[in-house]
Design a protein around this motif. Structure first.
Motif, PDB file in Angstrom:
ATOM      1  N   ASP A 178       3.138  -3.201  12.186  1.00  0.00           N
ATOM      2  CA  ASP A 178       3.479  -4.450  12.898  1.00  0.00           C
ATOM      3  C   ASP A 178       3.627  -4.208  14.398  1.00  0.00           C
ATOM      4  O   ASP A 178       4.579  -4.676  15.028  1.00  0.00           O
ATOM      5  CB  ASP A 178       4.771  -5.047  12.324  1.00  0.00           C
ATOM      6  CG  ASP A 178       4.639  -5.407  10.859  1.00  0.00           C
ATOM      7  OD1 ASP A 178       3.531  -5.804  10.454  1.00  0.00           O
ATOM      8  OD2 ASP A 178       5.628  -5.282  10.122  1.00  0.00           O
ATOM      9  N   ARG A 179       2.681  -3.406  14.931  1.00  0.00           N
ATOM     10  CA  ARG A 179       2.620  -3.113  16.368  1.00  0.00           C
ATOM     11  C   ARG A 179       3.837  -2.337  16.871  1.00  0.00           C
ATOM     12  O   ARG A 179       4.124  -2.311  18.062  1.00  0.00           O
ATOM     13  CB  ARG A 179       2.458  -4.418  17.175  1.00  0.00           C
ATOM     14  CG  ARG A 179       1.197  -5.195  16.803  1.00  0.00           C
ATOM     15  CD  ARG A 179       1.122  -6.503  17.591  1.00  0.00           C
ATOM     16  NE  ARG A 179       1.002  -6.246  19.026  1.00  0.00           N
ATOM     17  CZ  ARG A 179      -0.156  -5.994  19.635  1.00  0.00           C
ATOM     18  NH1 ARG A 179      -1.297  -5.947  18.941  1.00  0.00           N
ATOM     19  NH2 ARG A 179      -0.186  -5.782  20.935  1.00  0.00           N
ATOM     20  N   LYS A 180       4.564  -1.692  15.961  1.00  0.00           N
ATOM     21  CA  LYS A 180       5.707  -0.880  16.348  1.00  0.00           C
ATOM     22  C   LYS A 180       5.560   0.520  15.753  1.00  0.00           C
ATOM     23  O   LYS A 180       5.035   0.679  14.663  1.00  0.00           O
ATOM     24  CB  LYS A 180       7.016  -1.510  15.848  1.00  0.00           C
ATOM     25  CG  LYS A 180       7.348  -2.846  16.494  1.00  0.00           C
ATOM     26  CD  LYS A 180       8.665  -3.384  15.959  1.00  0.00           C
ATOM     27  CE  LYS A 180       9.001  -4.728  16.593  1.00  0.00           C
ATOM     28  NZ  LYS A 180      10.289  -5.281  16.065  1.00  0.00           N
ATOM     29  N   ILE A 181       6.043   1.504  16.506  1.00  0.00           N
ATOM     30  CA  ILE A 181       6.012   2.885  16.024  1.00  0.00           C
ATOM     31  C   ILE A 181       7.243   3.149  15.164  1.00  0.00           C
ATOM     32  O   ILE A 181       8.365   2.896  15.587  1.00  0.00           O
ATOM     33  CB  ILE A 181       5.956   3.887  17.194  1.00  0.00           C
ATOM     34  CG1 ILE A 181       4.668   3.695  17.999  1.00  0.00           C
ATOM     35  CG2 ILE A 181       6.038   5.325  16.674  1.00  0.00           C
ATOM     36  CD1 ILE A 181       4.565   4.593  19.207  1.00  0.00           C
ATOM     37  N   THR A 182       7.005   3.634  13.969  1.00  0.00           N
ATOM     38  CA  THR A 182       8.088   3.958  13.052  1.00  0.00           C
ATOM     39  C   THR A 182       7.789   5.276  12.347  1.00  0.00           C
ATOM     40  O   THR A 182       6.658   5.770  12.393  1.00  0.00           O
ATOM     41  CB  THR A 182       8.294   2.834  12.011  1.00  0.00           C
ATOM     42  OG1 THR A 182       9.429   3.133  11.209  1.00  0.00           O
ATOM     43  CG2 THR A 182       7.062   2.698  11.117  1.00  0.00           C
ATOM     44  N   ILE A 183       8.806   5.852  11.720  1.00  0.00           N
ATOM     45  CA  ILE A 183       8.651   7.137  11.028  1.00  0.00           C
ATOM     46  C   ILE A 183       8.545   6.888   9.533  1.00  0.00           C
ATOM     47  O   ILE A 183       9.378   6.199   8.947  1.00  0.00           O
ATOM     48  CB  ILE A 183       9.838   8.076  11.319  1.00  0.00           C
ATOM     49  CG1 ILE A 183       9.981   8.295  12.830  1.00  0.00           C
ATOM     50  CG2 ILE A 183       9.647   9.407  10.585  1.00  0.00           C
ATOM     51  CD1 ILE A 183       8.796   8.945  13.478  1.00  0.00           C
ATOM     52  N   ARG A 184       7.502   7.453   8.922  1.00  0.00           N
ATOM     53  CA  ARG A 184       7.291   7.305   7.485  1.00  0.00           C
ATOM     54  C   ARG A 184       6.927   8.652   6.859  1.00  0.00           C
ATOM     55  O   ARG A 184       6.296   9.488   7.521  1.00  0.00           O
ATOM     56  CB  ARG A 184       6.158   6.298   7.211  1.00  0.00           C
ATOM     57  CG  ARG A 184       6.503   4.860   7.556  1.00  0.00           C
ATOM     58  CD  ARG A 184       7.652   4.350   6.702  1.00  0.00           C
ATOM     59  NE  ARG A 184       8.014   2.988   7.025  1.00  0.00           N
ATOM     60  CZ  ARG A 184       7.599   1.918   6.351  1.00  0.00           C
ATOM     61  NH1 ARG A 184       6.772   2.070   5.322  1.00  0.00           N
ATOM     62  NH2 ARG A 184       8.000   0.721   6.690  1.00  0.00           N
ATOM     63  N   PRO A 185       7.291   8.858   5.576  1.00  0.00           N
ATOM     64  CA  PRO A 185       6.880  10.086   4.878  1.00  0.00           C
ATOM     65  C   PRO A 185       5.403   9.986   4.481  1.00  0.00           C
ATOM     66  O   PRO A 185       5.033   9.185   3.623  1.00  0.00           O
ATOM     67  CB  PRO A 185       7.798  10.103   3.639  1.00  0.00           C
ATOM     68  CG  PRO A 185       8.126   8.661   3.400  1.00  0.00           C
ATOM     69  CD  PRO A 185       8.150   7.995   4.743  1.00  0.00           C
ATOM     70  N   ILE A 186       4.582  10.783   5.132  1.00  0.00           N
ATOM     71  CA  ILE A 186       3.132  10.690   4.953  1.00  0.00           C
ATOM     72  C   ILE A 186       2.592  11.920   4.228  1.00  0.00           C
ATOM     73  O   ILE A 186       2.980  13.049   4.507  1.00  0.00           O
ATOM     74  CB  ILE A 186       2.427  10.543   6.320  1.00  0.00           C
ATOM     75  CG1 ILE A 186       2.902   9.276   7.042  1.00  0.00           C
ATOM     76  CG2 ILE A 186       0.912  10.533   6.153  1.00  0.00           C
ATOM     77  CD1 ILE A 186       2.575   7.984   6.312  1.00  0.00           C
ATOM     78  N   MET A 187       1.699  11.666   3.284  1.00  0.00           N
ATOM     79  CA  MET A 187       0.956  12.740   2.624  1.00  0.00           C
ATOM     80  C   MET A 187      -0.539  12.520   2.881  1.00  0.00           C
ATOM     81  O   MET A 187      -1.023  11.398   2.775  1.00  0.00           O
ATOM     82  CB  MET A 187       1.203  12.749   1.109  1.00  0.00           C
ATOM     83  CG  MET A 187       0.328  13.764   0.360  1.00  0.00           C
ATOM     84  SD  MET A 187       0.311  13.548  -1.438  1.00  0.00           S
ATOM     85  CE  MET A 187       1.940  14.143  -1.856  1.00  0.00           C
ATOM     86  N   TYR A 188      -1.243  13.592   3.207  1.00  0.00           N
ATOM     87  CA  TYR A 188      -2.693  13.508   3.342  1.00  0.00           C
ATOM     88  C   TYR A 188      -3.337  13.748   1.971  1.00  0.00           C
ATOM     89  O   TYR A 188      -2.964  14.684   1.264  1.00  0.00           O
ATOM     90  CB  TYR A 188      -3.207  14.537   4.353  1.00  0.00           C
ATOM     91  CG  TYR A 188      -2.778  14.264   5.769  1.00  0.00           C
ATOM     92  CD1 TYR A 188      -2.868  12.985   6.318  1.00  0.00           C
ATOM     93  CD2 TYR A 188      -2.268  15.275   6.580  1.00  0.00           C
ATOM     94  CE1 TYR A 188      -2.473  12.718   7.612  1.00  0.00           C
ATOM     95  CE2 TYR A 188      -1.874  15.027   7.888  1.00  0.00           C
ATOM     96  CZ  TYR A 188      -1.972  13.747   8.392  1.00  0.00           C
ATOM     97  OH  TYR A 188      -1.574  13.495   9.682  1.00  0.00           O
ATOM     98  N   LEU A 189      -4.277  12.891   1.628  1.00  0.00           N
ATOM     99  CA  LEU A 189      -5.009  13.015   0.377  1.00  0.00           C
ATOM    100  C   LEU A 189      -6.431  13.475   0.658  1.00  0.00           C
ATOM    101  O   LEU A 189      -7.028  13.084   1.665  1.00  0.00           O
ATOM    102  CB  LEU A 189      -5.059  11.678  -0.360  1.00  0.00           C
ATOM    103  CG  LEU A 189      -3.732  11.027  -0.746  1.00  0.00           C
ATOM    104  CD1 LEU A 189      -3.986   9.677  -1.404  1.00  0.00           C
ATOM    105  CD2 LEU A 189      -2.940  11.941  -1.672  1.00  0.00           C
TER     106      LEU A 189
END
Length: 365
Positions: free
Chosen positions: A310-321
């Motif tokens: 939503d046009r904002k920078i936020t921190i999320r737990p990301i996994m690369y697949l």
């Protein structure tokens, strides 16, 4: 009476095995069902147990290759256990200062430092050579074969693990208490992959010479690291299993694989593979297809990363697949579509994986 123990058949396609290690010595007294030897086949390490009580006579040594039906040992059941004297170990009292002197070490009050000298003999430059196990040799052949016999390509995507993490954090204790097992992430990935395989059936197919075989069942191979090397036990009929049943089957198969008790039937015949390199901290990789399958999904570690929502920078737990696939049978549209379907299912587990049902009902809490 003398009992001859012969090499059993681990599977239809296996003609010979290699003795990995003896668990007993020549002349030892063994009891029925006692593990006596580990044997390696092309696909697994198996443990043989004594058929009777008695004194064992070995007919082959570690490293020997035997055919199915060959005699591996003999057990004399007329002999009884004899008491052996136990020789107490004698420990030489060596002072710490003597050890430090001989090892060329000095203390500085807080630890050890190696004394630097000009003597080249003080530097250790040893090496050792050992024969690869039959399982490791076969695995090496299959990995090279997969690269040489397939048109392997890898496509990537990133996955927001927020929803999965929230479900596991909220229900893991109740799940453990109710079912006696952990609520891991592989059951979620297995469910997501099965749904995606139904949408993109070519990913669940193989090439047989000039024909394509499309499977209408879903046997998911799960890569497991074992002391003898990588194994891929198979979760059969994953499409009809619940989360609980998948977790229990994973636990059972992993235990068997890591303890050398898994059977050949339990590690063959999968239609698609999941490999979780994230367990060891891998961030990114290109997994090798488990030939003759046509695709493998590689999972990686989960790291908090900045993303734009939503046009904002936020921190999320990301996994690369990473999805490696055989381009001879799977086109780019199918491979990318499959990976996107897996991503969408895992980012929306309540709606897609659980069909809008209550999590507590799906997890049978």
């Amino acid at each position: 009476m003398i009992i001859e123990m012969k090499i059993p058949s681990p599977g239809e396609s296996i003609k010979d095995v290699e003795i990995s290690s003896w668990l007993v010595k020549e002349g030892d007294y063994v009891e029925k069902d006692q593990p006596i030897v580990e044997i390696d086949s092309d696909k697994a390490t198996l443990e043989l147990t004594a058929e009777k009580n008695g004194i064992i006579k070995l007919k082959a040594k570690a490293g020997d290759t035997l055919q199915i039906g060959d005699i591996i040992c003999m057990i004399d059941t007329s002999k009884e256990r004899t008491k052996k004297s136990v020789i107490p170990q004698q420990h030489e009292n060596i002072s710490a200062s003597k050890i430090l002197y001989e090892k060329n070490l000095i203390t500085n009050g807080s630890g050890l430092e190696r004394r630097i000298t000009n003597d080249p003999s003080s530097i250790s430059r040893t090496s050792n050579r050992e024969r690869l196990s039959k399982l490791r040799r076969k695995l090496s052949e299959r990995l090279v074969s997969a690269r040489n016999k397939t048109a392997m390509l890898t496509t990537f995507n990133e996955l927001d693990m927020s929803s999965i993490n929230e479900i596991r954090a909220k229900y893991k204790e109740a799940f453990q208490k109710r079912h006696g097992i952990n609520l891991g992430i592989i059951s979620f990935f297995t469910k997501a992959c099965v749904q995606a395989l139904k949408m993109y059936p070519d990913v669940n197919s193989i090439i047989d010479v000039e024909e394509k075989i499309c499977y209408h069942f879903y046997d998911i191979s799960i890569a497991v690291s074992s002391p003898k090397g990588l194994m891929v036990p198979v979760v059969r009929n994953a499409d009809i299993l619940s989360f609980i049943e998948i977790e229990k089957e994973l636990k059972r198969l992993a235990f068997l694989a890591r303890n050398g008790k898994i059977t050949v039937d339990e590690i063959t015949g999968g239609t698609f593979t999941i490999s979780n390199g994230g367990l060891f901290g891998s961030m990114f990789s290109t997994p090798i297809i488990n030939h003759p399958q046509s695709a493998i999904l590689g999972l990686h570690n989960i790291v908090n990363r900045p993303v734009v929502l939503d046009r904002k920078i936020t921190i999320r737990p990301i996994m690369y697949l990473a999805l490696s696939y055989d381009h001879r049978i799977i086109d780019g549209r199918e491979s990318v579509g499959f990976l996107v379907a897996v991503k969408e299912a895992l980012e929306n587990p309540l709606e897609i994986l659980m069909n809008g049902e209550k999590v507590s009902d799906v997890l049978e809490l």
